[in-house]
Structures are given as C-alpha cells and as structure tokens.
Design an enzyme around this catalytic site. Structure first.
Site, mmCIF file in Angstrom:
data_model
loop_
_atom_site.group_PDB
_atom_site.id
_atom_site.type_symbol
_atom_site.label_atom_id
_atom_site.label_comp_id
_atom_site.label_asym_id
_atom_site.label_seq_id
_atom_site.Cartn_x
_atom_site.Cartn_y
_atom_site.Cartn_z
ATOM 1 N N LYS A 21 3.077 10.756 7.934
ATOM 2 C CA LYS A 21 2.393 10.333 9.157
ATOM 3 C C LYS A 21 3.011 10.922 10.428
ATOM 4 O O LYS A 21 2.739 12.052 10.789
ATOM 5 C CB LYS A 21 2.290 8.814 9.208
ATOM 6 C CG LYS A 21 1.298 8.259 8.171
ATOM 7 C CD LYS A 21 1.011 6.801 8.390
ATOM 8 C CE LYS A 21 0.037 6.231 7.355
ATOM 9 N NZ LYS A 21 -1.348 6.684 7.541
ATOM 10 N N ASP A 72 9.504 2.987 1.252
ATOM 11 C CA ASP A 72 8.332 3.725 1.721
ATOM 12 C C ASP A 72 8.239 3.578 3.236
ATOM 13 O O ASP A 72 7.820 2.550 3.753
ATOM 14 C CB ASP A 72 7.086 3.174 1.038
ATOM 15 C CG ASP A 72 5.797 3.867 1.483
ATOM 16 O OD1 ASP A 72 5.778 4.467 2.569
ATOM 17 O OD2 ASP A 72 4.796 3.782 0.752
ATOM 18 N N PHE A 93 0.864 -1.183 0.000
ATOM 19 C CA PHE A 93 0.000 0.000 0.000
ATOM 20 C C PHE A 93 0.899 1.231 0.000
ATOM 21 O O PHE A 93 1.706 1.420 0.906
ATOM 22 C CB PHE A 93 -0.922 0.040 1.216
ATOM 23 C CG PHE A 93 -1.830 1.251 1.204
ATOM 24 C CD1 PHE A 93 -3.017 1.226 0.489
ATOM 25 C CD2 PHE A 93 -1.471 2.410 1.870
ATOM 26 C CE1 PHE A 93 -3.849 2.345 0.452
ATOM 27 C CE2 PHE A 93 -2.289 3.529 1.843
ATOM 28 C CZ PHE A 93 -3.481 3.497 1.133
#
Length: 406
Positions: free
Chosen positions: A260, A231, A146
């Site tokens: 985040k 990532d 993802f």
C-alpha cells in the site's frame, strides 16, 4: 495542470456517464459500478471526469501516502523510467538494493532480508510459503482478519463471503478471536508454523487490540518455536505515526509484510524476514517477474525519503489526533466514538448507516469509505493539513442529519 495525452491513446476525455457506460462493457464486474470516474489528483485532492473536486480522505485505500502527483515521486519515477525500467530478477538494480537496505534499517533487528512483490496479497503469499518451509503447516489467524484475495492469503482471511465460494483453500488454519491473548495462547502449540496478525484490523473497521497483545503474541510464538508474522500492509510505512505499527509495542516479528503506502500509487509490496526466517526461501522456492523492478523500487525509496525529509510521521500523529478529537467533539447522536491510530481512523456509528453517509460525503466532495455497516474509515494522505481535516469535520454534521435511520 492537466497533462495532455497523445490522441493515439484514444478518447480519454468523455463525460463521467459515458466513461462509466464504457466501463460496464469492457471490465469484469468484480467491483460493481464505479462510484466516479476520476481523471486527476493533486496533493490531497481529486477531480472527476465532470470537473468536480473532492478531498481524498481514503488515499486509494491507504495507498496514496503522499497524496497525488507528489513532485518528488513524479521526478524519481520519471528519471528511472528514462534510465532503466525493467530487467527481471535474473539481474539486480541499485534502487532494489537501496530500498531493501532502507526498509531493514527502519526495523531494529539483526539479519533481515527482503523479498519484493507487486502487491500486499503477494507479500502474504511469500510469507505463507516461508511458513511452510519451517516443516510445519498449522497457521493461527484471527476472526475479522483480512490478508488478501489470492488463494493462500484468502485461506488466512476470515470473512466467509470471501472464502466459501473458493473452497477448498490451503488448509490447517485456525481462527481465534482478535485481541484475545488467552485464546491465542490456547491455540498455539508445538505444531504451529506461524501466527499471523494485523496490528490493527483495517478491513474489519479499524479494530485496535488491547495494549500488550502483540507482546503476548511474541512471547507465545517464541515459546513454541512458531513464527510471528505481522501483516502491516495497511498499517505500515508510517500510517499509524510509527514506521510500523508493531513498533509501538517494542517487539520484533519474524515476518513483516508491507505494501500500500510504500509505493504511493506505484504497485509494490515486500515480505521482510528476520533471523532464521530470512533464510528459509532459497533459489527455486519462489519468484516474481515484476517484483522489485527499478521503477517500483525507486518509488518506494522516494516515499521513505519524503516521509523522513518532511517529518511526516509527526504530521500523521498530530493530524490524526486532531481529526479524531474534533469528530468526537461534534457530539452527534450518530457518532459513537472514533478509534484507530495516526491517519487510520474509524468513526464508530450508533446505527448501521455507513453506506448512506459515504454516499452523502461523496456528493459533498469528500471521499471516505464504509468497510462495515456501522463504521466509516478514514485513511487520508500523510500530507493532510489541519485546514483539510477541519473542512471535513465542519461538513460532517449536516451529512449526518440527512441520514435516514432505519
């Protein structure tokens, strides 16, 4: 203490049911009905519109690294807002420069540079563009990956339900099994622009690859002149007990994307490039209006400062290890084990009942997440205490006993 809002802002103090009804009439149905309407947070706790208190074990999906209303973050952001809020990227600001320097200092690599964004998917869009500047187009991603919801990030995201309705996506992407170094080696050739990997697959249920996997990926990409793009949007900025999860394997990627936890709730992301990859984007190739503005940058700088000042990397490891061991020690028939690292953990279930457990936990005052049917995800703030963790562990058996097993 709850801050009073100016009356001119409208009715913000209605009940949860009333606010939920207003939500359904005013917001697109992108996320379905909200589980609760939240009005306040402090430390590791949240309160809803009806006054109920919750222990936040999800951290806004791994965003609230320092919990809610951290005084240092509030002070830094407030001070910056009263000084300089936004100027566009025709200009630089001191917080932007200082944050870039600090991020680069956390990775022991030469010749690094940063591009700031507003989110994780935008950081991955920037990295995607960088891969195209190599003159190659082939990207190798992984099953279960993802990387975001924008069209470029979606092209390297695995889940068919997310992808298929938006086809055609940017092409030339190959997916290989995650954690399988031999499959990765077979897929990468001299036409490959980049390999993109999560060091731990968060949205796929906190899947941890075998030891040495990232080292193998570094070797394979180097042999073929391809970029290694890691990532770290969910795992980075201390979530696993290291500043970046890839550091546990002693490698240096060409591209690292973060977001985040970097802003602790203020929208910010970043794409870090190293070596030749740091020079591929040139004027006119990419841009952003809000990315790296002074307010977002000071928030990121404040987050990194508090993590260092308060020794939170050590707390992440200690509390994460304690939480995992305590859950496994419950020896409940619905618990198949715990996986993850630091404060990114998954409780593996022996039955596909994660939705029931997440709902029961909410009723009991705990915010957790069910990313897949047979696993629960925990991504609490780094300030979580042993007492906080133990309160959840003590409540968990009773919640599990209420589950209706199919």
């Amino acid at each position: 203490m709850t801050e009073l809002m100016p009356a001119e802002l409208g009715d913000l103090s209605a009940t949860g049911a009333a606010l939920t009804e207003r939500y359904t009439h005013s917001l697109m149905n992108t996320f379905g009905p909200p589980k609760k309407v939240l009005v306040r947070g402090e430390g590791a706790y949240l309160w809803d519109a009806d006054g109920k208190k919750y222990l936040d074990l999800l951290g806004g999906l791994a965003v609230n690294s320092l919990g809610h209303a951290h005084p240092f973050i509030v002070s830094a952001v407030t001070s910056q807002l009263t000084t300089l809020g936004h100027v566009s990227n025709f200009f630089a600001s001191a917080p932007q420069i200082a944050l870039a320097e600090k991020l680069l200092s956390l990775i022991d690599a030469p010749d690094g540079k940063v591009f700031f964004t507003n989110s994780g998917t935008e950081a991955n869009e920037a990295a995607f563009k960088i891969t195209r500047k190599t003159g190659r187009t082939k990207i190798v991603s992984t099953v279960g990956a993802f990387h975001g919801r924008t069209m470029g990030a979606l092209a390297i995201t695995w889940k068919p339900a997310y992808r298929e309705q938006f086809a055609p996506l940017p092409g030339d992407v190959t997916f290989v099994p995650y954690g399988d170094a031999a499959a990765l080696e077979a897929a990468v050739d001299d036409e490959t622009a980049a390999v993109v990997l999560e060091p731990i697959q968060g949205e796929n249920g906190v899947v941890v690859p075998p030891a040495g996997y990232l080292q193998a990926a570094r070797r394979i990409t180097s042999e073929h002149g391809a970029l290694l793009w890691i990532d770290e949007i969910q795992t980075g900025v201390g979530r696993t007990g290291d500043w970046f999860a890839f550091q546990a394997e002693g490698i240096v990627p060409d591209l690292v994307t973060v977001a985040k936890g970097l802003g602790a709730g203020i929208p910010i992301g970043a794409c870090l490039g190293f070596g030749a990859a740091s020079e591929l984007l040139q004027p006119g190739n990419h841009g952003t209006t809000f990315g790296g503005n002074p307010v977002a940058s000071i928030a990121g700088l404040a987050v990194l400062t508090v993590i260092e000042r308060d020794g939170l990397l050590a707390n992440v490891s200690a509390i994460g290890n304690h939480l995992a061991a305590a859950i496994e020690a419950l020896d409940h028939p619905l618990i198949g084990g715990v996986r993850g690292r630091g404060l990114l953990l998954a409780i593996q279930l022996t039955q596909p009942v994660s939705d029931q457990i997440a709902a029961l936990a909410m009723e009991a005052g705990f915010v957790i997440n069910n990313p897949i049917p047979d696993a629960l995800r925990l991504a609490p703030p780094y300030i979580l205490t042993k007492a906080d963790a133990d309160s959840f562990v003590a409540a968990l058996p009773a919640l599990l006993d209420k589950v209706e097993v199919p």
